[in-house]
Design an enzyme around this catalytic site. Structure first.
Site, PDB file in Angstrom:
ATOM      1  N   CYS A   1     -11.076  -4.369   1.174  1.00  9.21           N
ATOM      2  CA  CYS A   1      -9.646  -4.026   1.221  1.00  9.21           C
ATOM      3  C   CYS A   1      -9.161  -3.893  -0.223  1.00  9.21           C
ATOM      4  O   CYS A   1      -9.211  -4.874  -0.962  1.00  9.21           O
ATOM      5  CB  CYS A   1      -8.888  -5.138   1.946  1.00  9.21           C
ATOM      6  SG  CYS A   1      -7.096  -4.975   1.843  1.00  9.21           S
ATOM      7  N   HIS A   2      -8.773  -2.701  -0.644  1.00  4.34           N
ATOM      8  CA  HIS A   2      -8.251  -2.584  -2.014  1.00  4.34           C
ATOM      9  C   HIS A   2      -7.152  -1.541  -2.173  1.00  4.34           C
ATOM     10  O   HIS A   2      -6.582  -1.391  -3.249  1.00  4.34           O
ATOM     11  CB  HIS A   2      -9.385  -2.264  -2.999  1.00  4.34           C
ATOM     12  CG  HIS A   2      -9.827  -0.834  -2.950  1.00  4.34           C
ATOM     13  ND1 HIS A   2     -10.634  -0.349  -1.985  1.00  4.34           N
ATOM     14  CD2 HIS A   2      -9.534   0.210  -3.755  1.00  4.34           C
ATOM     15  CE1 HIS A   2     -10.849   0.935  -2.178  1.00  4.34           C
ATOM     16  NE2 HIS A   2     -10.180   1.312  -3.247  1.00  4.34           N
ATOM     17  N   ARG A   3      -6.810  -0.821  -1.089  1.00  8.78           N
ATOM     18  CA  ARG A   3      -5.791   0.215  -1.208  1.00  8.78           C
ATOM     19  C   ARG A   3      -4.426  -0.404  -1.531  1.00  8.78           C
ATOM     20  O   ARG A   3      -4.059  -1.434  -0.956  1.00  8.78           O
ATOM     21  CB  ARG A   3      -5.670   0.987   0.114  1.00  8.78           C
ATOM     22  CG  ARG A   3      -6.803   1.927   0.353  1.00  8.78           C
ATOM     23  CD  ARG A   3      -6.538   3.210  -0.407  1.00  8.78           C
ATOM     24  NE  ARG A   3      -7.439   4.243   0.053  1.00  8.78           N
ATOM     25  CZ  ARG A   3      -7.074   5.507   0.216  1.00  8.78           C
ATOM     26  NH1 ARG A   3      -5.837   5.893  -0.011  1.00  8.78           N
ATOM     27  NH2 ARG A   3      -7.948   6.393   0.589  1.00  8.78           N
TER      28      ARG A   3
ATOM     29  N   ASP B   1     -10.491  -0.267   4.100  1.00  8.19           N
ATOM     30  CA  ASP B   1      -9.508   0.781   3.814  1.00  8.19           C
ATOM     31  C   ASP B   1     -10.069   1.736   2.762  1.00  8.19           C
ATOM     32  O   ASP B   1      -9.335   2.549   2.212  1.00  8.19           O
ATOM     33  CB  ASP B   1      -8.172   0.180   3.356  1.00  8.19           C
ATOM     34  CG  ASP B   1      -8.316  -0.676   2.107  1.00  8.19           C
ATOM     35  OD1 ASP B   1      -9.420  -0.768   1.541  1.00  8.19           O
ATOM     36  OD2 ASP B   1      -7.294  -1.273   1.696  1.00  8.19           O
TER      37      ASP B   1
END
Ligand code: UD1
Length: 364
Positions: free
Chosen positions: A203-205, A279
């Site tokens: 998850c990094h968006r 994501d």
């Protein structure tokens, strides 16, 4: 001899450039590698150069972190100097990071042609910086290498002027030829996990990390999932988790939070997983290649083939939807080939050479 600059800056670009650099190694063109420095930590940069045997960059612009506007300004002003002193005949940019958009814009303002690898993808949301980078780059590029038919169609609808090639995706080349690097059933045990009995998650968006509720939903999904979740944590996400005071999720017994990992370990751990939660566009595509069902924490994805084929689902950072889908996911799919068959780098290299020959013809 014609001169080309490959411009990279962030993790997903290193892995797209590596197979193409290898393919063009003995070609009659001078290739220089420029690193904008957008990613600089060992685990986000050097590790990929080492494991994919990429050459040391000829220039490192050391642009570093900042807002999108700051990154554009820094990449453009530093690259401008290089392009004026050491002018190439073509620049090649990859994907949709700020380094991509800023480099393409800078080259075009210097009247240097631009080739875009992974052109034509769209998420149809102009609030996402990656979408701006896609639109800017595709608006001004001269040569487009598309990973999919959908990408070609998107470009045709935009009436772009340059040459369009449906090349497939160079990352798939790495996966097709690199099986010996990721065929490692013993790796999950190093994280206390059993092959086939864990979820691989990232998850990094910004749409998830910049919003407390979204990030907490994602972490709750990891904590409550029916299988343990292996979670390599991007530095952006780690910062957000700490600033929102959500560190306790990282101690949750269902979450194995680890430092970011290299390309081959990522592939080995996706390939051995039961399914993938992410994501990241890159991870969606890699999960699809490995035949793993993917649940996407986003409201859309540019890899629409994955969703249309029933190999994944888009559910936003929505706890209820994700938990419902997690329980009803179809059996693990078989490996998929719609995003390339391992020949992308060859097609891109040929397209670049043809383009350079056309420039030569015009200049004679
Ligand atoms: C960028 C790309 C994204 C891509 C991702 C891959 C843009 C707009 N986004 O997002 O499309 O999927 O790379 O990882 O270009 N940081 C470090 N060390 C580093 C690099 C970054 O600690 O080596 C931290 C910094 O706090 C920085 C934050 O991570 O502010 C975000 O980095 P940045 O390069 O701006 O964006 P990514 O989230 O990595």
């Amino acid at each position: 001899m014609k001169k080309i600059f490959f411009i990279v800056g962030a993790r997903p670009q290193f892995i797209k450039a590596a197979p193409l650099l290898a393919e063009m190694k003995n070609f009659p063109v001078k290739i220089k590698l420029i690193h904008t420095g957008q990613h600089y930590d060992h685990n986000l940069s050097d590790i990929f150069f080492d494991e994919l045997e990429m050459p040391t960059p000829d220039y490192n612009l050391n642009c570093g972190s900042g807002s999108s506007v700051e990154q554009y300004l820094s990449v453009m002003s530093r690259l401008d100097k290089v392009l004026k002193e050491d002018r190439p005949d073509l620049i090649v940019v990859f994907g949709d990071t700020n380094s991509t958009g800023a480099s393409a814009l800078c080259a075009r303002l210097n009247k240097i042609p631009v080739a875009h690898v992974e052109a034509g993808l769209r998420e149809f949301d102009k609030d996402i910086p990656e979408e701006i980078n896609k639109l800017v780059t595709d608006a001004i590029a001269d040569l487009y290498f598309c990973p999919s038919r959908t990408a070609v169609e998107n470009l045709k609808k935009s009436n772009v002027e340059g040459k369009i090639v449906q090349s497939g995706d160079p990352v798939i080349d790495l996966l097709v030829t690199g099986r010996k690097h990721f065929d490692r059933p013993e790796l999950p045990a190093e994280y206390g996990l059993t092959p086939g009995r864990y979820i691989f998650a990232t998850c990094h968006r910004q749409s998830n990390t910049n919003h407390r509720a979204a990030l907490e939903n994602v972490l709750r999904i990891f904590a409550d999932a029916h299988l343990p979740v292996l979670f390599p944590v991007h530095p952006r996400t780690m910062k957000a988790i700490k600033s929102f005071g959500m560190d306790h999720y990282l101690q949750d017994k269902n979450i194995r939070a680890i430092e970011p990992i290299g390309f081959w370990d990522t592939q080995a751990l996706i390939a051995q997983s039961d399914r993938v939660l992410t994501d990241s566009g890159g991870i969606i595509k890699e999960a699809y290649f490995h035949g793993k069902y993917v649940l996407v924490f986003d409201n859309q994805t540019e890899w629409i083939e994955v969703i249309n084929e029933g190999k994944g689902i888009v559910c936003g950072a929505n706890y209820e939807a994700a938990m419902r889908h997690l329980k009803n996911i179809p059996d693990t799919a078989t490996p998929n080939t719609a995003l390339g068959d391992g020949t992308a780098s060859k097609l891109i290299a040929e397209g670049i050479l043809d383009f350079l020959e056309e420039i030569l013809d015009h200049s004679n």
